[in-house]
Design a protein around this motif. Structure first.
Motif, short mmCIF file in Angstrom:
data_model
loop_
_atom_site.label_atom_id
_atom_site.label_comp_id
_atom_site.label_asym_id
_atom_site.label_seq_id
_atom_site.Cartn_x
_atom_site.Cartn_y
_atom_site.Cartn_z
N SER A 1 55.03 -13.78 101.68
CA SER A 1 55.08 -14.47 102.93
C SER A 1 53.57 -14.18 103.50
O SER A 1 53.06 -13.06 103.29
CB SER A 1 55.95 -14.18 103.77
N ASP A 2 52.94 -15.42 104.28
CA ASP A 2 51.61 -14.80 104.86
C ASP A 2 51.88 -13.95 105.91
O ASP A 2 50.71 -13.15 106.33
CB ASP A 2 51.29 -16.12 105.53
N ARG A 3 53.22 -13.45 106.57
CA ARG A 3 53.24 -12.59 107.59
C ARG A 3 52.44 -11.22 107.05
O ARG A 3 52.15 -10.52 107.89
CB ARG A 3 54.71 -12.49 108.15
N TYR A 4 52.47 -11.07 105.84
CA TYR A 4 52.30 -9.63 105.34
C TYR A 4 50.73 -9.46 105.00
O TYR A 4 50.51 -8.43 104.74
CB TYR A 4 53.14 -9.40 103.81
N ILE A 5 50.01 -10.68 105.22
CA ILE A 5 48.70 -10.59 105.12
C ILE A 5 48.17 -10.54 106.32
O ILE A 5 48.28 -11.40 107.31
CB ILE A 5 48.06 -11.55 104.40
N ASN A 6 47.40 -9.39 106.92
CA ASN A 6 46.80 -9.37 108.18
C ASN A 6 45.35 -9.84 108.29
O ASN A 6 44.30 -9.33 107.79
CB ASN A 6 46.62 -7.70 108.52
N ASP A 7 45.42 -11.16 108.63
CA ASP A 7 44.21 -11.81 108.71
C ASP A 7 43.48 -11.64 109.69
O ASP A 7 43.59 -12.01 111.11
CB ASP A 7 44.26 -13.49 108.66
N LYS A 8 42.14 -11.01 109.49
CA LYS A 8 41.25 -10.72 110.70
C LYS A 8 40.72 -11.77 111.58
O LYS A 8 40.40 -11.69 112.65
CB LYS A 8 39.78 -9.70 110.12
N GLU A 9 40.80 -13.07 110.79
CA GLU A 9 40.33 -14.21 111.61
C GLU A 9 41.20 -14.91 112.68
O GLU A 9 40.92 -15.33 113.48
CB GLU A 9 39.79 -15.35 110.60
N ASP A 10 42.54 -14.27 112.46
CA ASP A 10 43.60 -14.67 113.66
C ASP A 10 44.17 -13.38 114.09
O ASP A 10 44.98 -12.91 113.62
CB ASP A 10 44.67 -15.36 112.71
N ASP A 11 43.61 -13.06 115.43
CA ASP A 11 43.96 -11.75 116.16
C ASP A 11 45.30 -12.23 116.92
O ASP A 11 45.78 -11.09 117.28
CB ASP A 11 43.14 -11.56 117.16
N GLY A 12 45.73 -13.33 116.78
CA GLY A 12 47.05 -13.63 117.30
C GLY A 12 48.37 -13.37 116.54
O GLY A 12 49.58 -13.13 117.19
N GLU A 13 47.95 -13.07 115.23
CA GLU A 13 49.26 -12.74 114.31
C GLU A 13 49.63 -11.08 114.81
O GLU A 13 48.68 -10.19 115.07
CB GLU A 13 48.78 -12.71 112.97
N LEU A 14 50.86 -11.04 114.50
CA LEU A 14 51.45 -9.50 114.49
C LEU A 14 50.87 -8.89 113.36
O LEU A 14 51.11 -9.01 112.27
CB LEU A 14 52.84 -9.52 114.63
N TYR A 15 50.62 -7.69 113.68
CA TYR A 15 50.08 -6.81 112.62
C TYR A 15 51.26 -6.35 111.59
O TYR A 15 52.17 -5.68 112.35
CB TYR A 15 49.16 -5.67 112.96
N TRP A 16 51.30 -6.50 110.40
CA TRP A 16 52.24 -5.96 109.63
C TRP A 16 52.15 -5.06 108.54
O TRP A 16 51.17 -5.23 107.76
CB TRP A 16 52.84 -7.52 109.04
N ARG A 17 52.69 -3.80 108.65
CA ARG A 17 52.13 -2.63 108.18
C ARG A 17 53.31 -2.58 106.99
O ARG A 17 54.58 -2.23 107.34
CB ARG A 17 52.19 -1.26 108.73
N ASP A 18 53.01 -2.58 105.64
CA ASP A 18 54.05 -2.43 104.62
C ASP A 18 53.36 -1.49 103.43
O ASP A 18 52.19 -1.72 103.40
CB ASP A 18 54.65 -3.75 104.17
N THR A 19 54.32 -1.28 102.45
CA THR A 19 53.81 -0.73 101.13
C THR A 19 54.27 -1.29 99.99
O THR A 19 55.78 -1.51 100.15
CB THR A 19 54.25 0.73 101.39
N SER A 20 53.64 -1.29 98.96
CA SER A 20 54.31 -1.47 97.72
C SER A 20 53.55 -0.73 96.66
O SER A 20 52.54 0.01 96.72
CB SER A 20 54.07 -2.94 97.14
N VAL A 21 53.99 -0.60 95.25
CA VAL A 21 53.41 0.01 94.43
C VAL A 21 53.25 -0.62 93.11
O VAL A 21 54.32 -1.53 92.70
CB VAL A 21 54.23 1.34 94.21
#
Length: 491
Positions: A246-266
């Motif tokens: 999902s796009d929500r997991y990508i923190n796009d610097k160009e869209d400051d309005g999006e909620l920052y989403w911190r997650d982890t995978s391996v």
């Protein structure tokens, strides 16, 4: 007309008898199931004090006797199918367990646990790469899909048809057209749009299955969800963690309005991926996917080639049909064997009594226990229920941090810099007992060091909760916490 009036009068006078029998039957069923006492009491109270609505809620989300019995039967069938393959791995298991015991001491008991419960074979010599947020995970996943030569297996709770979802789906379609075995398993509740896509595109070469579709006749299934996020490419490369597609997991610097989403995978490369492949095969069969055999090209285990890295890897999976809450039990073993530090990150903290006690005892015994939670949850009830569990931790010396930069969705545990858990498992009752979950258990000094550094970075974006701060919260909020806590066994 007179007959109708007689019947109506009879119903008005004696309606309580069939209703009483219905209530008695439902409550008796709950008691017979021998659930956790707190869960049993919660359901009895809901049914008794919320007439009709309580029965409906129980039908949709509470009943488990028949469903879990069926799930357990299917689990036993899967175990029989894998018995021969498991027996083939036994010589490797004992050798690797002995080496692990020399490397990490008693923490190796977590690996022994997964072996004894026949959840996963421990494997050494794996290469592991920590992936922070969607920015790192999707680059690696897309590259692996592009380079795939044999098969691509994806199992996700959420797969959205937004930018990244559409891009990955297009790549999967291209690979399937070229003759690769592409299998895609998603949860029907978590991925409704993708499910509708495949209903319309029956000509797709992708083998697709939706996990436990919910229809009117199967509404009760809505409580049992496949919460896993797993990818296996060519039987050699595996991905696992909290990041859905999902796009929500990508923190796009160009869209400051999006909620920052911190997650982890391996990302995992090596013999451990064979265990992840078997897990996908189990899920595929359970969901009713078109059957296939685990043969050459799917299970790749080669102990003759040079090792990929230094990581020891095993997996712990659990579901409502499991003999026990395996993920919770593995975590408890790790906590019990810790010597000096435990760092936990979870978006949802509605713990079992066992986990809550283990953390408090560890802190009281002098181990540094740090727990990181989101400052603002995406669930109002869970947020307040969580706060009710925080005070006892603070009283026993556990350090609690609330992440304030955005929403922290990572599910990780780091113990003594020697053992880490990265997977889909939240520290809540739903993950332990109800959902289909999986976690990678990894022993690798570099990975554990990276997790610790990331924890320290995330702490800079946190507000530490202290006991004095907690007590200064308004009385009505603390009261609301306590009320929501009563619903914790049902969340």
């Amino acid at each position: 007309m007179e007959l109708f009036l007689v019947v109506l009068d009879f119903v008005k006078q004696w309606y309580w008898i069939p209703l009483f029998i219905l209530y008695l039957g439902v409550i008796s069923t709950i008691l017979i199931e021998n659930r956790n006492p707190s869960k049993t009491i919660s359901w009895v109270l809901v049914i008794a004090f919320v007439p009709f609505v309580g029965l409906l809620l129980y039908y949709l989300f509470g009943q488990k006797f028949i469903k879990v019995k069926r799930i357990k039967r299917e689990s036993r069938i899967q175990e029989l199918r894998l018995r021969n393959e498991w027996n083939r791995f036994i010589p490797y298991m004992e050798r690797d367990l002995e080496r692990l015991s020399h490397r990490i001491g008693n923490l190796s008991r977590v690996f022994r646990f997964s072996t004894n419960e026949r959840l996963s074979s421990p494997t050494l010599g794996n290469q592991v790469t920590l992936l922070i947020n969607g920015e790192q995970k999707f680059v690696e996943l897309v590259k692996s899909i592009r380079d795939a030569k044999h098969s691509i297996h994806l199992e996700y709770y959420i797969f959205e048809l937004d930018r990244i979802g559409t891009h990955i789906l297009d790549l999967l379609e291209q690979k399937a057209e070229k003759g690769l075995s592409v299998r895609l398993l998603v949860d029907s509740i978590g991925s409704p749009t993708l499910t509708k896509y495949f209903v319309k595109h029956k000509e797709s070469k992708i083998k697709f299955v939706s996990f436990m579709p919910v229809q009117f006749t199967s509404l009760a299934n809505s409580n049992y969800r496949n919460h896993r996020k797993v990818a296996v490419v060519d039987g050699k490369i595996g991905f696992i963690g909290g990041i859905n597609i999902s796009d929500r997991y990508i923190n796009d610097k160009e869209d400051d309005g999006e909620l920052y989403w911190r997650d982890t995978s391996v990302k995992i490369v090596g013999n451990g991926v064979a265990m992840l492949q078997i897990g996908f095969w189990n899920s595929w069969n359970l969901a009713g996917g078109y059957p296939y055999q685990l043969k050459d090209g799917y299970l790749i285990r080669d102990d003759t080639n040079p090792k990929k890295g230094d990581a020891a890897v095993t997996f712990v999976s659990s579901d409502p049909g499991s003999v026990g809450p395996f993920n919770m039990e593995a975590i408890l073993i790790g906590i019990g064997e810790a010597d000096w530090k435990i760092q936990l990150v979870t978006p949802y903290y509605v713990p079992s009594d066992e986990l809550s006690t283990a953390l408090k005892v560890a802190a009281a015994a002098g181990i540094e226990v740090e727990l990181m939670l989101p400052k603002k949850s995406d669930s109002y009830l869970v947020q307040h229920a969580t706060l009710s569990f925080v005070k006892p931790l603070l009283e026993r010396g556990v350090k609690v941090y609330f992440y304030d930069k955005g929403f922290i969705h990572a599910k990780t545990i780091n113990i003594d810099g020697k053992l880490s858990f990265i997977g889909t498992v939240n520290l809540d009752i739903r993950s332990f007992y109800i959902n289909y979950e999986v976690a990678a258990i990894i022993s690798d000094e570099v990975l554990c060091s990276q997790l610790e550094k990331q924890f320290e970075l995330d702490k800079k974006e946190c507000e530490e909760m202290t006991l004095s701060k907690w007590k200064k919260r308004p009385a009505w909020k603390r009261g609301l916490d306590s009320i929501c806590r009563l619903l914790a066994p049902l969340l």
